[in-house]
Design an enzyme around this catalytic site. Structure first.
Site, short mmCIF file in Angstrom:
data_model
loop_
_atom_site.label_atom_id
_atom_site.label_comp_id
_atom_site.label_asym_id
_atom_site.label_seq_id
_atom_site.Cartn_x
_atom_site.Cartn_y
_atom_site.Cartn_z
CG ASP A 104 -2.49 0.47 1.18
OD1 ASP A 104 -2.05 2.02 -0.15
OD2 ASP A 104 -3.62 1.00 1.61
C1 BGC Z 1 -5.40 3.46 0.13
C2 BGC Z 1 -4.89 1.81 -0.79
C3 BGC Z 1 -5.17 2.71 -2.58
C4 BGC Z 1 -3.98 3.56 -2.48
C5 BGC Z 1 -3.34 4.52 -3.70
C6 BGC Z 1 -4.16 4.14 -0.19
O1 BGC Z 1 -3.88 5.58 0.67
O2 BGC Z 1 -4.97 2.50 1.75
O3 BGC Z 1 -6.63 2.04 -0.46
O4 BGC Z 1 -5.74 1.84 -2.98
O5 BGC Z 1 -3.28 4.50 -1.08
O6 BGC Z 1 -3.87 4.81 -3.96
#
Ligand code: BGC
Length: 726
Positions: A272
Site C-alpha cells: 500500500d
Molecule cells: C490506500 C489504498 C489505495 C492507495 C492508492 C492508499 O492510501 O490505502 O487503498 O489503493 O492509496 O491510491
C-alpha cells in the site's frame, strides 16, 4: 508453442537482458505526475529529490499510479517507450472502487443490495470506463471485513459477514476481469486489498494495530481475500497494519508462507502507499535498507510511492543481504502481468480517446447506477409515511437537499456537479410548485436564520423530507470518528421540525452505520441511502414515490451506542449470556445502561409491502458427510405492491471443539414477489459448509446438534434442528 510458454520465453529473454538497476526500477510505482507526458505540468524535481531518485529511475520504472484519461495515459506511455532502453511498457494502475466516471453506490451500499449480479455489472461498467481511459489494473475489490463503524473505510467494504463479503468479492472480480482479462481490453485486472485484516484496527482508528488470533484471522477475515483470488484476481495489495505484531508489508508468514506457499498465489503483490517505508515508524526496521529487505523477502514485488527498494536493493544484493534471484522473481511476476495484459503487443491496451468520449458516463451506465442505488438503500422505519403521495406538498430540508456530495469517498473521476441531487430527482416526480427546498443547516454548522427559513418552508407543507448525513470526508481513508451520531446541528434541526407535528421522512447520506438515536425515534420514516452515486437524486425519488420498492438489507449492524462497538451478529454466546433480560440479575454479560443488542441488526431492512414466511421445513433431521439437507420455506407477499425480499439462512453449531458463533450466514436468496404471490425458496446444506478452523487450525466439522434459522434478518425467523453424524 503454447501461449504460456511463449510468455515465459519473452519474459525470460527480457530478464536476461536487463541490468540489475533496470530490474530494481521495475519494482517502483509512482504517481502519474512524475512521468514525462503527464498533463499536470510543472517541475517535479522537488518530489524526486525527496524520494532521492533520478530521472533515469523513472524511465526504467514499471508502473504508474493514476493517470487521468486516455489522452494523458497514451502520452505517458509514448514518452516512456522512447526512454525505456528495452521498450518495456508501463502498467497503469488506479483506484476504481465504485465506478470511474459513472459512480455507483459505495461498496457498503452495494453490500446492502445483496445483489451480486448487479454488483458484478457495476464492476464491469467501471472496468469498461476505466479501460478506455487507459487503466490496466484497479486497486479493487477492497474486501476487508469490518466490525467497527468508527473506522472510516467501512464505506469501502461490504460489511461484517465473511460469507457475504466473499460472495461480493467474487462478483467484483468477475465484473472487473470478465472471463479472461488477457483477451478482453475492456476489462481491467483486479488487485484485491488490503491483505490482511486492515478492517480490524483497534479502536476503529485508521492504520492502527490489528491484533487477533490466527484462528479468527482464518475464520473471519481471510475468506473474502481467498474468494477474490479463487475468482482469479491478478494482484494483491498489502495492508498498512500489523498482523500479529509484524506489519503486513514485511510479514513473511502472511505474505510468503500463507499467500504464496499455502494458497499458491503467483501474481504480483504491491505494497500500500508508502507501506514499505512505514516499517520504520512501526518499529521493525531501523532504516530504509532494512525496510526494503523485509518487504522484498516477504514477497512484496512493487513498492508504492516510496523509494526504499530503488535506493537500497542494489547494495543489499552486492553485500549479500538478499539474492538477485529474489529480485528476478518479483520482476518476472511484473513482466508476466504485462505480458498477460498484452502490453508488449499493445502498450496502450484499451486507451481510446474517442471511445472514452462515447462510453464514459453514458445513459446506459447511469441507468444501471440508478438501479443499483435503488437496490442499495435500506428502509429502516416506516410508519405510514412512505411512499409519498404525488399530490402532497413536500418540504425538502437539510444539507443534502441540494448537494452533489452524494458520490462518496473514492470517486476521484466522478463529477459532483453532474450527480443528480435529491431536489432534482423529486422535481421529476411532482409538480414543482409542490416542492419547497430549504437547507436548514450545513453539515456541521448552522445559523438561526437557516433554521427559521426551514421552519417557514416546512410549515406550509404536508410532509417534511429531511435529507441529512455526513460529508463524504467524514468517512473513507483516515475518516474515522469516535462519535458516530449525526452532527449535533442536524439533530437539532430534526427537533425543530418535529415541533411542527407533521409527518417526517429522513433520508440519510453517510459512509458508516451511525448511532441513530435522535433520528430513528424522531422520524416517521427513515431511508438509509448511504452514498448512492451519480444517480442519487433519481434513485431516491424513485424510492420516495414508490416507483421502486426498497429491498436493501443491512450488511452491518447499527450500534445502539458507540459504547457497544464492536457489535456484530455472529458473536459468541459467552458463559453468562443475558437470557432473562432482568435488571435484577447482575452477574451476566451485559451493560447496565444500554442493551446488548444493536439498534438495528445485520440483515435488517423493510419494504413497502409485507412478507409472510410459512411452512419452513428441513428434509431430514440428520446429515452425514456424503449427504445433503434441504431447507425450504414459503414466502408470500401479503401487501399491495410488488417487492423483493432477501430470505436468509443462518446456522448455529450448538457444541464445537471451539466456541461457535450464535449464528452464521450460510445462504440467502433475493426473491421478487407480486402482491399475493407465494414462492418456495430452498437452500442446500452440506457437511462442508459446517467446517471451521479448530484449535490446531484443521478445517473440519464437529458431529452433533445444529440449529438452522430461516428468516428476514439475523434476529427473526423460524428455527429447525438437525444432527451431523460423521
Ligand atoms: C490506500 C489504498 C489505495 C492507495 C492508492 C492508499 O492510501 O490505502 O487503498 O489503493 O492509496 O491510491
Amino acid at each position: 508453442m503454447e501461449a504460456k510458454q511463449m510468455t515465459d520465453v519473452r519474459v525470460t529473454k527480457l530478464l536476461e537482458k536487463m541490468t540489475l538497476d533496470e530490474k530494481i526500477d521495475q519494482l517502483m510505482q509512482l504517481a502519474a505526475f512524475f512521468y514525462d507526458g503527464a498533463s499536470s505540468d510543472g517541475e517535479i524535481t522537488g518530489p524526486m529529490e525527496d524520494l532521492g531518485i533520478s530521472k533515469q529511475t523513472i524511465h526504467n520504472s514499471g508502473s504508474v499510479l493514476g493517470g487521468s484519461g486516455a489522452k494523458e495515459v497514451i502520452s505517458i506511455q509514448k514518452e516512456h517507450l522512447k526512454t525505456n532502453r528495452l521498450g518495456i511498457p508501463l502498467l497503469i494502475m488506479a483506484d476504481i472502487i465504485h465506478g470511474f466516471k459513472t459512480i455507483f453506490p459505495v461498496p457498503l451500499a452495494i453490500g446492502s443490495s445483496w445483489d451480486v449480479r448487479l454488483a458484478e455489472k457495476s464492476a464491469e461498467i467501471a472496468a469498461l470506463e476505466a479501460s478506455v481511459a487507459g487503466v490496466h489494473v484497479t486497486f479493487a475489490p477492497m474486501v476487508d471485513l469490518v466490525r467497527d463503524p468508527r473506522w472510516g473505510r467501512v464505506m469501502e467494504t461490504t460489511g461484517e459477514d465473511p460469507f457475504l463479503n466473499g460472495e461480493f468479492a467474487k462478483a467484483f472480480v468477475r465484473g472487473f476481469q470478465g472471463e479472461n482479462v488477457t483477451n478482453d481490453t475492456n476489462r481491467v485486472a483486479a488487485c484485491v486489498k488490503h491483505f490482511a485484516a486492515y478492517g480490524a484496527p483497534e479502536g476503529g482508528r485508521d492504520y492502527n494495530t490489528v491484533n487477533m488470533s490466527e484462528r479468527d484471522l482464518r475464520e473471519n477475515y481471510l475468506p473474502a481475500y481467498k474468494a477474490a483470488l479463487d475468482a482469479g484476481a491478478q494482484m494483491v495489495m498489502t495492508a498498512f497494519n500489523t498482523v500479529d505484531g509484524i506489519p503486513a508489508s514485511g510479514n513473511e508468514k502472511l505474505m510468503r508462507e500463507l499467500l504464496r506457499d499455502e494458497w499458491g498465489f503467483d501474481g504480483v503483490v504491491i505494497s500500500d502507499w508508502g507501506a514499505i517505508k512505514e516499517m520504520i515508524p512501526h518499529g521493525i526496521a531501523a532504516d530504509e535498507s532494512e525496510a526494503a529487505k523485509k518487504g522484498l523477502k516477504a514477497g512484496v514485488d512493487i513498492e508504492m510511492m516510496t523509494s526504499t527498494y530503488v535506493k537500497n536493493l542494489q547494495t543489499l544484493v552486492e553485500q549479500g543481504g538478499i539474492s538477485e534471484e529474489l529480485i528476478n522473481e518479483s520482476v518476472r511476476r511484473i513482466l508476466q502481468l504485462k505480458e498477460k495484459l498484452g502490453l508488449f503487443e499493445n502498450p496502450y491496451r484499451g486507451a481510446n480517446e474517442q471511445l472514452e468520449e462515447e462510453l464514459v458516463f453514458s445513459e446506459e451506465h447511469r441507468q444501471i447506477a440508478c438501479e443499483l442505488a435503488t437496490k442499495s438503500s435500506v428502509l429502516l422505519k416506516n410508519k405510514h409515511v412512505l411512499p409519498l403521495d404525488r399530490e402532497q406538498k413536500v418540504a425538502l430540508i437539510g444539507p443534502f437537499a441540494h448537494n452533489g456530495d452524494v458520490l462518496g469517498p473514492w470517486s476521484w473521476a466522478g463529477s459532483r456537479e453532474n450527480a443528480v441531487k435529491v431536489d432534482e430527482g423529486i422535481k421529476t416526480k411532482i409538480d414543482p410548485v409542490n416542492l419547497i427546498v430549504a437547507q436548514g443547516c450545513d453539515i456541521d454548522t448552522g445559523t438561526e436564520e437557516q433554521v427559521a427559513k426551514a421552519v417557514q418552508a416546512a410549515s406550509t407543507a404536508d410532509v417534511i423530507v429531511l435529507a441529512l448525513g455526513e460529508r463524504s470526508e467524514m468517512s473513507g481513508e483516515a475518516g474515522c470518528r469516535a462519535d458516530i451520531r449525526l452532527p449535533q446541528v442536524q439533530l437539532d434541526l430534526i427537533k425543530e421540525m418535529k415541533k411542527l407535528t407533521k409527518p417526517i421522512a429522513i433520508v440519510l447520506f453517510n459512509g458508516r452505520p451511525l448511532d441513530l438515536h435522535g433520528v430513528l425515534d424522531q422520524a416517521d420514516a427513515v431511508l438509509e441511502a448511504w452514498y448512492p452515486g451519480s444517480e442519487a437524486g433519481t434513485a431516491i425519488a424513485d424510492l420516495l414515490y414508490g416507483d421502486v420498492n426498497p429491498s436493501g438489507k443491512l450488511p452491518m449492524s447499527f450500534p445502539y451506542s458507540v459504547g457497544q462497538v464492536p457489535v456484530y451478529y455472529n458473536h459468541y454466546n459467552t458463559g453468562r449470556p443475558d437470557i432473562n433480560k432482568s435488571p435484577a440479575e447482575r452477574y451476566v454479560s451485559k451493560y447496565l445502561d444500554i442493551p446488548n443488542e444493536p439498534l438495528l441488526p445485520f440483515g435488517f431492512g423493510l419494504s413497502y409491502t409485507t412478507f409472510q414466511y410459512s411452512d419452513t421445513k428441513i428434509s431430514s433431521d440428520t446429515l452425514t458427510s456424503d449427504s445433503e439437507i434441504t431447507i425450504s420455506t414459503h414466502i408470500t407477499n401479503t401487501g399491495n405492491v410488488a417487492g423483493e425480499e432477501v430470505v436468509q439462512l443462518y446456522v448455529r453449531d450448538m457444541v464445537g471443539e471451539v466456541v461457535r458463533p450464535i449464528k452464521e450466514l450460510k445462504g440467502y436468496e433475493k426473491v421478487h414477489l407480486n402482491p399475493g404471490e407465494k414462492k418456495e425458496v430452498t437452500f442446500i446444506l452440506t457437511e462442508e459448509q459446517l467446517r471451521y478452523f479448530h484449535a490446531d487450525l484443521s478445517f473440519t466439522s464437529d458431529p452433533g446438534k445444529f440449529t438452522v434459522f430461516v428468516g428476514p434478518n439475523s434476529v427473526d425467523g423460524a428455527e429447525l434442528t438437525f444432527e451431523l453424524i460423521n
